[in-house]
Design an enzyme around this catalytic site. Structure first.
Site, mmCIF file in Angstrom:
data_model
loop_
_atom_site.group_PDB
_atom_site.id
_atom_site.type_symbol
_atom_site.label_atom_id
_atom_site.label_comp_id
_atom_site.label_asym_id
_atom_site.label_seq_id
_atom_site.Cartn_x
_atom_site.Cartn_y
_atom_site.Cartn_z
ATOM 1 N N TYR A 10 1.006 -1.073 -0.002
ATOM 2 C CA TYR A 10 0.159 -0.285 0.067
ATOM 3 C C TYR A 10 0.810 1.285 -0.097
ATOM 4 O O TYR A 10 1.783 1.465 0.831
ATOM 5 C CB TYR A 10 -0.880 0.025 1.113
ATOM 6 C CG TYR A 10 -1.652 1.305 1.588
ATOM 7 C CD1 TYR A 10 -3.119 1.284 0.911
ATOM 8 C CD2 TYR A 10 -1.130 2.385 2.077
ATOM 9 C CE1 TYR A 10 -3.828 2.385 0.824
ATOM 10 C CE2 TYR A 10 -1.982 3.631 2.071
ATOM 11 C CZ TYR A 10 -3.061 3.438 1.545
ATOM 12 O OH TYR A 10 -4.027 4.723 1.784
ATOM 13 N N GLU A 54 -3.129 7.512 -4.281
ATOM 14 C CA GLU A 54 -3.083 6.243 -3.488
ATOM 15 C C GLU A 54 -2.863 4.902 -4.649
ATOM 16 O O GLU A 54 -3.485 5.179 -5.429
ATOM 17 C CB GLU A 54 -4.428 6.045 -2.954
ATOM 18 C CG GLU A 54 -4.521 4.575 -1.905
ATOM 19 C CD GLU A 54 -5.795 4.396 -1.286
ATOM 20 O OE1 GLU A 54 -5.999 4.514 -0.240
ATOM 21 O OE2 GLU A 54 -6.713 4.115 -2.018
#
Length: 387
Positions: free
Chosen positions: A109, A197
């Site tokens: 992530y 993101e």
């Protein structure tokens, strides 16, 4: 402003980031053509909605042949997809993204956003990729590694490499990962993003790094600098009332409660919603009409909040500074002539020309409930909404 995954990946590709080949599709025929253009199976078919959790909600599926592409595309297009982020009303699927398959070995992530407590950007990375970051933060906060970025210096190469090392990436990919992190920060700054993101950033079985999912949110106040980004807006992904509010430059966000709020100033609007919650109620919206609103804008704001069928009461809380109280009163009176007011309306005004504003409302013949303080107004609105 949010954009779809395929749009975020188009942006990433322009900056040279490693994204899989893929094509958007707005109907079944385009989905089949996209799969044929990719030329190999399996392909991944992804519903394009402005929300996370698509996989768990059935919005991301694997197709092994053209027949499955046709079937899955037919099932997804036009569907209302409900995820943990959409609420029970869900989001309509009006487009798909057809992407080549990836051999996944490990998932990571990566995100950059603003840390408001420090007034600085922060980059967050985690080896727990592929999961909702909220879930990771709740269950294992130590799994999230953060680095504050000095805005006048930027993300330095040594910081980016250090983050890649902490993720446990293979040594031969440290510099590549660091380059991805620095490019993300470049996108964040140059495009006035509020968040970028990657979830997940994938280490493939072939030993490559690939961006499997991408998300970019933009600062609405800076969109005038990016007309190409404004063209990416998809009005089907936001409430029709929010679309209507944009036409009149009103800051409106629909919520799930039953007490509509009309306030001037974002800070006062937030305080008003907090006060309604404290009084035992639930706000139906955030609405900041701004300091320079005119009677027409106020009338339209009033019409929009009354268009919400969930609204059982209205709380108008205005501090008259730049927006004078008599101008507010004029807007309410104008709106009342255009819209049938079938719910109680509580008005609390203070500030410039407050007496004139109150007099105008009294002489209008409208059935309004007045309050002298915000707390009194919130309590009255909650009582009336619960009747």
């Amino acid at each position: 402003m949010k954009v779809h995954e395929h749009q975020a990946k188009e942006i990433f590709a322009k900056y040279g980031l490693p994204v899989p080949r893929g094509y958007p599709a707005f109907n079944v025929k385009e989905a089949v053509e996209a799969a044929e253009e990719l030329g190999s199976f399996p392909v991944v078919i992804k519903a394009q909605v402005h929300a996370g959790g698509r996989g768990k909600a059935g919005g991301v599926k694997l197709a092994k042949n053209i027949e499955e592409v046709q079937q899955i595309a037919s099932e997804l297009l036009g569907k209302i997809l409900v995820t943990f982020q959409t609420g029970p009303e869900g989001k309509p699927v009006s487009r798909l993204y057809i992407e080549e398959g990836t051999n996944i070995d490990k998932e990571y992530y990566v995100a950059i956003t603003l840390d408001r407590s420090k007034s600085k950007p922060v980059i967050m990375v985690s080896a727990a990729g592929g999961m909702e970051i909220e879930e990771v933060a709740a269950q294992n906060p130590d799994a999230i590694i953060t680095q504050v970025i000095e805005p006048f210096i930027g993300l330095r190469s040594y910081q980016a490499r250090e983050l890649a090392l902490k993720l446990g990436l293979p040594k031969n990919l440290i510099n590549k990962a660091a380059s991805i992190f620095q490019t993300l920060y470049k996108i964040y700054i140059e495009l006035d993003a509020s968040m970028v993101e990657i979830n997940p950033l994938v280490l493939t079985k072939e030993g490559n790094l690939v961006i499997l999912d991408a998300k970019v949110d933009f600062d609405d106040n800076a969109l005038f600098r990016h007309p190409e980004i404004m063209e990416m807006d998809d009005p089907t992904q936001i409430s029709p009332l929010e679309v209507e509010a944009k036409k009149y430059n009103l800051n409106y966000i629909k919520l799930d409660g039953n007490i509509a709020c009309m306030v001037n100033g974002a800070g006062l609007a937030m305080s008003t919603m907090d006060t309604i919650k404290l009084a035992g109620g639930e706000p139906a919206n955030f609405l900041d009409v701004g300091g320079s609103a005119n009677a027409t804008q106020i009338a339209n704001a009033f019409r929009i909040i009354l268009s919400d069928p969930n609204v059982k009461a209205v709380f108008i809380n205005i501090f008259g500074g730049i927006l004078r109280c008599d101008r507010l009163a004029e807007g309410i009176i104008t709106a009342a002539k255009e819209v049938s007011i079938n719910v109680p309306v509580v008005v609390r005004m203070e500030g410039t020309n407050v007496e004139l504003g109150k007099k105008m409302l009294e002489e209008s013949g409208l059935n309004l409930i007045t309050a002298d303080t915000m707390w009194e107004g919130a309590k009255k609105a909650v009582e009336l909404a619960n009747k």
